[in-house]
Design a protein around this motif. Structure first.
Motif, PDB file in Angstrom:
ATOM      1  N   ILE A 294       0.985  -1.181  -0.223  1.00  0.00           N
ATOM      2  CA  ILE A 294       0.002  -0.020   0.001  1.00  0.00           C
ATOM      3  C   ILE A 294       0.952   1.240   0.046  1.00  0.00           C
ATOM      4  O   ILE A 294       1.946   1.209   0.380  1.00  0.00           O
ATOM      5  N   ASP A 295       0.330   2.417  -0.448  1.00  0.00           N
ATOM      6  CA  ASP A 295       1.179   3.671  -0.675  1.00  0.00           C
ATOM      7  C   ASP A 295       1.664   3.823   0.843  1.00  0.00           C
ATOM      8  O   ASP A 295       0.744   3.864   1.854  1.00  0.00           O
ATOM      9  N   PRO A 296       2.996   4.145   1.160  1.00  0.00           N
ATOM     10  CA  PRO A 296       3.085   4.338   2.674  1.00  0.00           C
ATOM     11  C   PRO A 296       2.549   5.759   3.235  1.00  0.00           C
ATOM     12  O   PRO A 296       2.054   5.730   4.428  1.00  0.00           O
ATOM     13  N   SER A 297       2.410   6.766   2.561  1.00  0.00           N
ATOM     14  CA  SER A 297       1.737   7.851   2.929  1.00  0.00           C
ATOM     15  C   SER A 297       0.179   7.572   3.065  1.00  0.00           C
ATOM     16  O   SER A 297      -0.195   8.055   4.205  1.00  0.00           O
ATOM     17  N   THR A 298      -0.431   6.880   2.481  1.00  0.00           N
ATOM     18  CA  THR A 298      -1.979   6.406   2.704  1.00  0.00           C
ATOM     19  C   THR A 298      -1.862   5.683   4.171  1.00  0.00           C
ATOM     20  O   THR A 298      -2.874   5.989   5.063  1.00  0.00           O
ATOM     21  N   ALA A 299      -1.075   4.636   4.198  1.00  0.00           N
ATOM     22  CA  ALA A 299      -1.037   3.977   5.328  1.00  0.00           C
ATOM     23  C   ALA A 299      -0.647   4.543   6.516  1.00  0.00           C
ATOM     24  O   ALA A 299      -1.315   4.385   7.697  1.00  0.00           O
ATOM     25  N   ALA A 300       0.207   5.325   6.534  1.00  0.00           N
ATOM     26  CA  ALA A 300       0.645   6.083   7.696  1.00  0.00           C
ATOM     27  C   ALA A 300      -0.357   7.200   7.998  1.00  0.00           C
ATOM     28  O   ALA A 300      -0.714   7.391   9.267  1.00  0.00           O
ATOM     29  N   LYS A 301      -1.224   7.688   7.151  1.00  0.00           N
ATOM     30  CA  LYS A 301      -2.276   8.670   7.459  1.00  0.00           C
ATOM     31  C   LYS A 301      -3.446   8.013   8.113  1.00  0.00           C
ATOM     32  O   LYS A 301      -3.926   8.365   8.983  1.00  0.00           O
ATOM     33  N   ALA A 302      -3.624   6.673   7.517  1.00  0.00           N
ATOM     34  CA  ALA A 302      -4.750   6.088   8.311  1.00  0.00           C
ATOM     35  C   ALA A 302      -4.414   5.322   9.393  1.00  0.00           C
ATOM     36  O   ALA A 302      -5.139   5.418  10.435  1.00  0.00           O
ATOM     37  N   ALA A 303      -2.959   5.199   9.778  1.00  0.00           N
ATOM     38  CA  ALA A 303      -2.519   4.803  11.294  1.00  0.00           C
ATOM     39  C   ALA A 303      -2.711   6.184  12.188  1.00  0.00           C
ATOM     40  O   ALA A 303      -3.209   5.778  13.257  1.00  0.00           O
ATOM     41  N   ILE A 304      -2.265   7.084  11.736  1.00  0.00           N
ATOM     42  CA  ILE A 304      -2.468   8.344  12.461  1.00  0.00           C
ATOM     43  C   ILE A 304      -4.121   8.686  12.998  1.00  0.00           C
ATOM     44  O   ILE A 304      -4.102   8.808  14.222  1.00  0.00           O
TER      45      ILE A 304
ATOM     46  N   ALA B 132       2.501   3.594  13.117  1.00  0.00           N
ATOM     47  CA  ALA B 132       2.467   4.916  12.374  1.00  0.00           C
ATOM     48  C   ALA B 132       3.891   5.314  12.305  1.00  0.00           C
ATOM     49  O   ALA B 132       4.310   5.662  11.006  1.00  0.00           O
ATOM     50  N   SER B 133       4.866   5.132  13.123  1.00  0.00           N
ATOM     51  CA  SER B 133       6.285   5.573  13.138  1.00  0.00           C
ATOM     52  C   SER B 133       6.976   4.625  11.979  1.00  0.00           C
ATOM     53  O   SER B 133       7.742   5.109  11.025  1.00  0.00           O
ATOM     54  N   LEU B 134       6.416   3.369  12.096  1.00  0.00           N
ATOM     55  CA  LEU B 134       6.910   2.338  10.748  1.00  0.00           C
ATOM     56  C   LEU B 134       6.796   3.061   9.618  1.00  0.00           C
ATOM     57  O   LEU B 134       7.481   2.774   8.590  1.00  0.00           O
ATOM     58  N   TRP B 135       5.259   3.286   9.170  1.00  0.00           N
ATOM     59  CA  TRP B 135       4.848   3.627   7.945  1.00  0.00           C
ATOM     60  C   TRP B 135       5.606   5.197   7.545  1.00  0.00           C
ATOM     61  O   TRP B 135       6.040   5.163   6.534  1.00  0.00           O
ATOM     62  N   VAL B 136       5.769   6.018   8.406  1.00  0.00           N
ATOM     63  CA  VAL B 136       6.482   7.217   8.097  1.00  0.00           C
ATOM     64  C   VAL B 136       7.722   7.157   7.820  1.00  0.00           C
ATOM     65  O   VAL B 136       8.452   7.768   6.980  1.00  0.00           O
ATOM     66  N   ALA B 137       8.367   6.126   8.575  1.00  0.00           N
ATOM     67  CA  ALA B 137       9.959   5.853   7.974  1.00  0.00           C
ATOM     68  C   ALA B 137      10.175   5.157   6.400  1.00  0.00           C
ATOM     69  O   ALA B 137      11.152   5.570   6.016  1.00  0.00           O
ATOM     70  N   LEU B 138       8.939   5.077   5.768  1.00  0.00           N
ATOM     71  CA  LEU B 138       9.042   4.691   4.474  1.00  0.00           C
ATOM     72  C   LEU B 138       8.819   5.635   3.555  1.00  0.00           C
ATOM     73  O   LEU B 138       8.824   5.725   2.364  1.00  0.00           O
ATOM     74  N   LEU B 139       8.278   6.903   4.215  1.00  0.00           N
ATOM     75  CA  LEU B 139       8.164   8.150   3.220  1.00  0.00           C
ATOM     76  C   LEU B 139       9.300   8.603   2.725  1.00  0.00           C
ATOM     77  O   LEU B 139      10.468   8.670   3.490  1.00  0.00           O
TER      78      LEU B 139
END
Length: 369
Positions: free
Chosen positions: A26-36, A362-369
């Motif tokens: 999944i797009d990391p920015s999408t996943a990060a926002k969903a987690a936040i 959330a931090s994990l997904w942000v690390a991929l941005l």
């Protein structure tokens, strides 16, 4: 786009890593926002200005860091008003430690460090020097608990008892002081960061596997301090990596990047921290045990991912992205429920949600941005 990218060409680094095949599902920015968003929906208490007020205060500090990092990387300002609300309510003198006088000065140096680092990111995001000033006040507060006597140096973690020189308090301080030098040019911060780093390297907390144990024990008979052989928690490795990254960014000395890479590679090659059967980061001292992971421990892996991501973007070819993707894919597929909340173990199964688990994901997904 990140506001700063330094490319450090380290020949052969990628070949040092275990090959892990992964592609982001999944797009990391999408996943990060969903987690936040899920973190806010499930755990944010606007009247208190923090997430899960019944959970340790520092965890809201690292959750705020994840949110600020997301905005810093993506250019979003979706959570800026929330960040202001949190800071205004949490910077007041703490009910359990009014001696600090506010501005996140707490009864332990590590709690203070988490919030101080978040203030630096808030300064990066807004340019408002009030946040830089808070981080500077917090640095001085932490430095006040450095002593050259016990263990030949180091910062105490427990301010009330003036005890225990451990990895997390000193690693957070190194990262904070080096980051302040980068932003202010004030030489005292670099001098202190280098002194703390040299002491850390010589302290004995780094073991034969190039991993960092929890802290030091002092022999009361002769005063000698030695590695207590406590767990090599993932967040310890991460914050040490983050401090080395900040030392590199402020000095451009590639020795620090090489040291950070050595530690990152040790985590990836460790059969305890990254079991070959999953290729997924694991806090072995609590995951899968009868006691399980407490709230503090549930936060740890995301902190490692955050700092590994900071290292990854500095190296040509982003050699750690595959490892981060492997973890993110596993968490998304095996440790997530329909509400986009995540469990403790990123290799699954989902075991219920908490603020600590969610900020970690959330931090994990942000690390991929």
């Amino acid at each position: 786009m990140r506001s700063l990218q330094i490319l450090a060409g380290i020949a052969g680094l990628a070949s040092m890593l275990s090959p892990i095949q992964a592609s982001t599902v999944i797009d990391p920015s999408t996943a990060a926002k969903a987690a936040i968003d899920a973190m806010n929906n499930a755990f944010y208490n606007p009247s208190e200005g923090r997430w899960s007020p019944d959970v340790a205060w520092w965890i809201s500090g690292t959750a705020l860091q994840a949110v600020l990092d997301y905005m810093h990387v993506t250019g979003s300002r979706d959570y800026l008003s929330q960040a202001h609300e949190i800071i205004e309510k949490q910077k007041a003198p703490l009910p359990w430690w009014p001696q600090g006088g506010g501005n996140f000065r707490a009864d332990s140096t590590d709690d203070t460090g988490w919030w101080a680092l978040a203030m630096l990111r808030m300064f990066d995001l807004t340019g408002d020097k009030r946040y830089l000033t808070i981080a500077m006040q917090d640095e001085q507060y932490i430095w006040n608990y450095w002593t050259d006597t016990e263990c030949g140096g180091g910062i105490y973690v427990d301010i009330k008892a003036m005890t225990y020189k451990n990895a997390i308090a000193n690693a957070l301080y190194i990262k904070l002081a080096a980051a302040l030098h980068l932003r202010t040019g004030d030489a005292r911060y670099l001098t202190r960061a280098l002194k703390a780093h040299q002491w850390f390297v010589e302290s004995g907390m780094i073991n034969a596997e190039e991993l960092v144990n929890d802290g030091l024990t002092q022999d009361k008979a002769n005063g000698v301090c030695f590695n207590n052989e406590g767990p090599t928690w993932s967040y310890l490795q991460g914050v040490v990596i983050g401090g080395l990254v900040e030392l590199f960014r402020t000095t451009l000395n590639e020795t620090y990047i090489r040291s950070a890479a050595t530690l990152a590679n040790a985590v990836i090659s460790s059969p305890q921290l990254t079991p070959p059967s999953t290729g997924v980061l694991t806090d072995y001292a609590c995951e899968g045990t009868a006691a399980g992971c407490n709230y503090d421990q549930q936060s740890f892996k995301g902190i490692f991912a955050r700092n590994l991501g900071e290292l990854d973007v500095l190296i040509v070819g982003r050699p750690y992205r595959t490892y981060l993707e492997q973890n993110a894919n596993s968490a998304y597929q095996k440790a997530r429920n329909a509400d986009d909340t995540y469990g403790t173990s990123w290799s699954g199964p989902f075991d219920g949600s908490s603020l600590a688990k969610q900020q970690s994901a959330a931090s994990l997904w942000v690390a991929l941005l």
